[in-house]
Design a protein around this motif. Structure first.
Motif, mmCIF file in Angstrom:
data_model
loop_
_atom_site.group_PDB
_atom_site.id
_atom_site.type_symbol
_atom_site.label_atom_id
_atom_site.label_comp_id
_atom_site.label_asym_id
_atom_site.label_seq_id
_atom_site.Cartn_x
_atom_site.Cartn_y
_atom_site.Cartn_z
ATOM 1 N N GLU A 13 0.834 -1.211 0.000
ATOM 2 C CA GLU A 13 0.000 0.000 0.000
ATOM 3 C C GLU A 13 0.873 1.267 0.000
ATOM 4 O O GLU A 13 0.699 2.176 -0.824
ATOM 5 N N LEU A 14 1.857 1.287 0.901
ATOM 6 C CA LEU A 14 2.747 2.465 0.980
ATOM 7 C C LEU A 14 3.585 2.584 -0.290
ATOM 8 O O LEU A 14 3.846 3.687 -0.783
ATOM 9 N N LYS A 15 3.970 1.443 -0.852
ATOM 10 C CA LYS A 15 4.793 1.463 -2.069
ATOM 11 C C LYS A 15 4.017 2.126 -3.209
ATOM 12 O O LYS A 15 4.559 2.964 -3.944
ATOM 13 N N SER A 52 18.573 -2.265 -11.002
ATOM 14 C CA SER A 52 19.026 -1.901 -9.657
ATOM 15 C C SER A 52 17.899 -1.288 -8.831
ATOM 16 O O SER A 52 17.920 -1.339 -7.614
ATOM 17 N N TYR A 53 16.959 -0.617 -9.488
ATOM 18 C CA TYR A 53 15.852 0.051 -8.809
ATOM 19 C C TYR A 53 14.579 -0.324 -9.525
ATOM 20 O O TYR A 53 14.594 -0.523 -10.729
ATOM 21 N N ASP A 54 13.449 -0.371 -8.827
ATOM 22 C CA ASP A 54 12.216 -0.642 -9.573
ATOM 23 C C ASP A 54 11.435 0.648 -9.845
ATOM 24 O O ASP A 54 10.441 0.628 -10.550
ATOM 25 N N HIS A 55 11.895 1.790 -9.303
ATOM 26 C CA HIS A 55 11.282 3.075 -9.676
ATOM 27 C C HIS A 55 12.024 3.620 -10.908
ATOM 28 O O HIS A 55 13.106 3.122 -11.244
ATOM 29 N N PRO A 56 11.465 4.631 -11.588
ATOM 30 C CA PRO A 56 12.172 5.177 -12.760
ATOM 31 C C PRO A 56 13.571 5.667 -12.379
ATOM 32 O O PRO A 56 13.791 6.073 -11.233
ATOM 33 N N PRO A 57 14.515 5.606 -13.329
ATOM 34 C CA PRO A 57 15.880 6.056 -12.989
ATOM 35 C C PRO A 57 15.894 7.562 -12.729
ATOM 36 O O PRO A 57 15.151 8.298 -13.373
ATOM 37 N N LEU A 58 16.711 7.963 -11.785
ATOM 38 C CA LEU A 58 16.853 9.393 -11.506
ATOM 39 C C LEU A 58 17.840 9.966 -12.514
ATOM 40 O O LEU A 58 18.917 9.390 -12.700
ATOM 41 N N PHE A 59 17.505 11.040 -13.185
ATOM 42 C CA PHE A 59 18.494 11.719 -14.038
ATOM 43 C C PHE A 59 19.111 12.843 -13.209
ATOM 44 O O PHE A 59 18.415 13.630 -12.599
ATOM 45 N N VAL A 401 12.650 -8.143 -0.117
ATOM 46 C CA VAL A 401 12.863 -7.237 -1.264
ATOM 47 C C VAL A 401 11.778 -6.155 -1.356
ATOM 48 O O VAL A 401 12.094 -4.969 -1.521
ATOM 49 N N PRO A 402 10.477 -6.504 -1.218
ATOM 50 C CA PRO A 402 9.462 -5.436 -1.288
ATOM 51 C C PRO A 402 9.692 -4.343 -0.236
ATOM 52 O O PRO A 402 9.532 -3.155 -0.523
ATOM 53 N N LEU A 403 10.105 -4.745 0.967
ATOM 54 C CA LEU A 403 10.353 -3.738 2.004
ATOM 55 C C LEU A 403 11.566 -2.877 1.648
ATOM 56 O O LEU A 403 11.566 -1.650 1.812
ATOM 57 N N ARG A 404 12.612 -3.521 1.121
ATOM 58 C CA ARG A 404 13.809 -2.768 0.692
ATOM 59 C C ARG A 404 13.433 -1.740 -0.372
ATOM 60 O O ARG A 404 13.902 -0.609 -0.372
ATOM 61 N N ARG A 405 12.591 -2.178 -1.330
ATOM 62 C CA ARG A 405 12.205 -1.275 -2.422
ATOM 63 C C ARG A 405 11.386 -0.118 -1.894
ATOM 64 O O ARG A 405 11.540 1.028 -2.343
ATOM 65 N N LEU A 406 10.532 -0.413 -0.924
ATOM 66 C CA LEU A 406 9.741 0.670 -0.314
ATOM 67 C C LEU A 406 10.682 1.664 0.380
ATOM 68 O O LEU A 406 10.534 2.877 0.247
ATOM 69 N N MET A 407 11.669 1.134 1.125
ATOM 70 C CA MET A 407 12.610 2.023 1.831
ATOM 71 C C MET A 407 13.257 3.006 0.856
ATOM 72 O O MET A 407 13.343 4.195 1.110
ATOM 73 N N ARG A 408 13.722 2.461 -0.295
ATOM 74 C CA ARG A 408 14.421 3.310 -1.287
ATOM 75 C C ARG A 408 13.551 4.480 -1.719
ATOM 76 O O ARG A 408 13.942 5.623 -1.670
ATOM 77 N N VAL A 409 12.330 4.150 -2.177
ATOM 78 C CA VAL A 409 11.504 5.192 -2.785
ATOM 79 C C VAL A 409 10.980 6.141 -1.706
ATOM 80 O O VAL A 409 10.880 7.356 -1.927
ATOM 81 N N TYR A 410 10.700 5.599 -0.527
ATOM 82 C CA TYR A 410 10.213 6.435 0.585
ATOM 83 C C TYR A 410 11.297 7.451 0.971
ATOM 84 O O TYR A 410 11.034 8.638 1.139
ATOM 85 N N LEU A 411 12.517 6.963 1.088
ATOM 86 C CA LEU A 411 13.620 7.865 1.452
ATOM 87 C C LEU A 411 13.895 8.869 0.326
ATOM 88 O O LEU A 411 14.129 10.057 0.583
#
Ligand SMILES: Cc1ncc(COP(=O)(O)O)c(C=O)c1O
Length: 451
Positions: A13-15, A52-59, A401-411
């Motif tokens: 949900e948070l993701k 490496s990331y499941d969100h769009p790459p940061l430019f 992994v889902p929690l790790r991915r959430l941490m990345r995008v949340y931060l």
């Protein structure tokens, strides 16, 4: 509940919410990503970046000190520091000056400069091995170490520990799947597993069995594995046992300090007084200007000596590359080691690493979570289990992994650039107390929403 004792439904949900925010706040990034897809696979210069990331790459527009700025004007306290290759921070003045000077004088001659003597001498002083050679990356340093070891021992096999990462060359891209060696990725020769052995880290009995046949040329390991597995620490007797059994079986030993060099000058080799035949380094050694290096004993170095030059009739070991050890990389490494990666700078990043670990530990304790906080000098991180895993299999069983991915995008949505999955946040020598507080506050906010 996942291995991390956190509700997967709440994570999802948070993701969803955080992913939507990430995209919404980055219109320019999304535009560039679309243009990139017209000319590059996955829209990025190295297609694997997309995995490496499941969100769009940061430019990225620019970076200074400990801070990254994206093309949408967001600033991030950077704890990934380009997977530890920017441990010096971005744009340290002495390196900018040295590199600018060298570019103006010629960035490449395919001839040595005096800086190479200084850099080899300083690495010898830091890591305690007398002779050094240079490449463009740690991957090619490890490749050359293996070729030298094969040439000395007349053996073909190489041994790594489970969970390893030492670069993208064939021998190492092999993993254990249910006890069977398999290629890790596509595009490798069908017999890529034929010359590689893998045993669990911290398992001296398995190591002893694997080396008993005297077929292995070299064992390559990080002194403390920091890749794919978060962090593994060696048992008290592990390194002494490793050195003893490699010596007894005529196997060479290489410590890969590409990541662990951030713990202090001379890495864990110096900190733990480790003895080996080779040490490899790369990444931050020249402040992110491409440079890999490997040190070796006098006995090993003898195989590269060719007093007769081209007329020597002994076969030459397959080493080298046109741009390896170029003057620009050497100038950057000299400036980085003499003026940026100083004893004081390492002490600063270690202090911040402890502050980060204290902050993370405090959040985890108040939330009543049974997680372990990493304490690895400038680097911290989390294992979602009550004690630090001893092997890669133990570590993998606790990875969420889902929690790790959430941490990345949340931060990321709160101005903090987290380490890639399987690693941990690292304080560069340019990091500040404010950066650490930003990380701890953002993580605290996430945990409060989760638990
Ligand atoms: C321990 C270790 N060795 C070698 C490498 C390869 O470094 P590079 O990709 O710069 O060649 C890495 C990269 O993450 C690493 O962590």
């Amino acid at each position: 509940m996942g291995a991390s004792q956190v509700d997967p439904g709440r994570v999802a949900e948070l993701k969803g919410r955080e992913d939507a925010t990430f995209v919404e706040r980055r219109p320019r990034t999304m535009e560039l990503w679309k243009s990139g897809q017209a000319v590059m696979p996955n829209g990025v210069p190295m297609s694997w970046l997309r995995t490496s990331y499941d969100h769009p790459p940061l430019f990225i527009e620019s970076a200074t000190g400990s801070r990254l700025r994206d093309v949408d004007g967001h600033e991030y306290a950077d704890f990934n520091i380009a997977d530890m290759s920017m441990f010096t921070g971005y744009g340290p003045a002495p390196v900018v000056a040295a590199v600018s000077r060298q570019v103006a004088m010629g960035s490449q001659y395919l001839l040595p400069t005096e800086d190479s003597i200084w850099v080899a001498g300083e690495l010898a002083r830091r890591y305690g091995l007398p002779k050094w050679q240079f490449t463009l990356a740690a991957t090619s340093a490890n490749t050359e170490v293996i070729r030298i070891a094969r040439s000395i021992t007349g053996r073909e096999k190489v041994l790594f520990f489970e969970g390893k990462y030492h670069g993208h060359f064939d021998d190492v891209l092999v993993e254990l799947d249910d006890g069977r060696l398999v290629p890790e990725e596509a595009g490798l020769p069908h017999d890529v597993t034929a010359r590689t052995l893998i045993v669990p880290f911290n398992d001296l009995d398995a190591l002893e069995r694997a080396l008993a046949g005297c077929e292995v040329a070299v064992v390559i390991t990080e002194p403390a594995p920091t890749n794919n597995v978060g962090l593994l620490m060696p048992d008290d007797s592990f390194h002494a046992g490793l050195r003893e059994v490699t010596r007894r079986t005529g196997t060479l030993l290489a410590y890969d300090e590409t990541h662990t060099q951030v713990v202090g000058p001379g890495g864990l080799t110096r900190m733990w007084a480790l003895a080996s035949d080779f040490v490899t380094v790369g990444k931050s050694i020249a402040a992110g200007i491409p440079l890999g290096a490997y040190g070796m004993t006098e006995e090993v170095a003898a195989v590269l000596q060719r007093p007769g030059g081209r007329d020597d009739d002994t076969p030459q070991v397959a080493v080298g590359g046109t741009l390896f050890g170029n003057p620009l990389s050497m100038a950057a490494a000299r400036a980085a080691m003499s003026e940026v990666l100083t004893e004081e700078a390492y002490a600063h990043s270690q202090r911040l690493g402890s502050r980060l670990a204290d902050g993370i530990e405090g959040i985890v304790a108040s939330a009543g979570l049974d997680w372990t906080t990493h304490r690895f000098w400038p680097r911290s991180g989390l294992s979602f289990c009550p004690v630090l895993p001893r092997t890669a299999s133990e570590a993998k069983a606790t990875l969420d992994v889902p929690l790790r991915r959430l941490m990345r995008v949340y931060l990321a949505n709160r101005g903090v650039w987290e380490a890639i999955i399987g690693a941990g946040p690292t304080c560069s020598v340019a990091a500040t107390d404010e950066d650490v507080d930003a990380y701890v506050d953002a993580l605290g906010a996430l945990i409060a929403e989760l638990v």
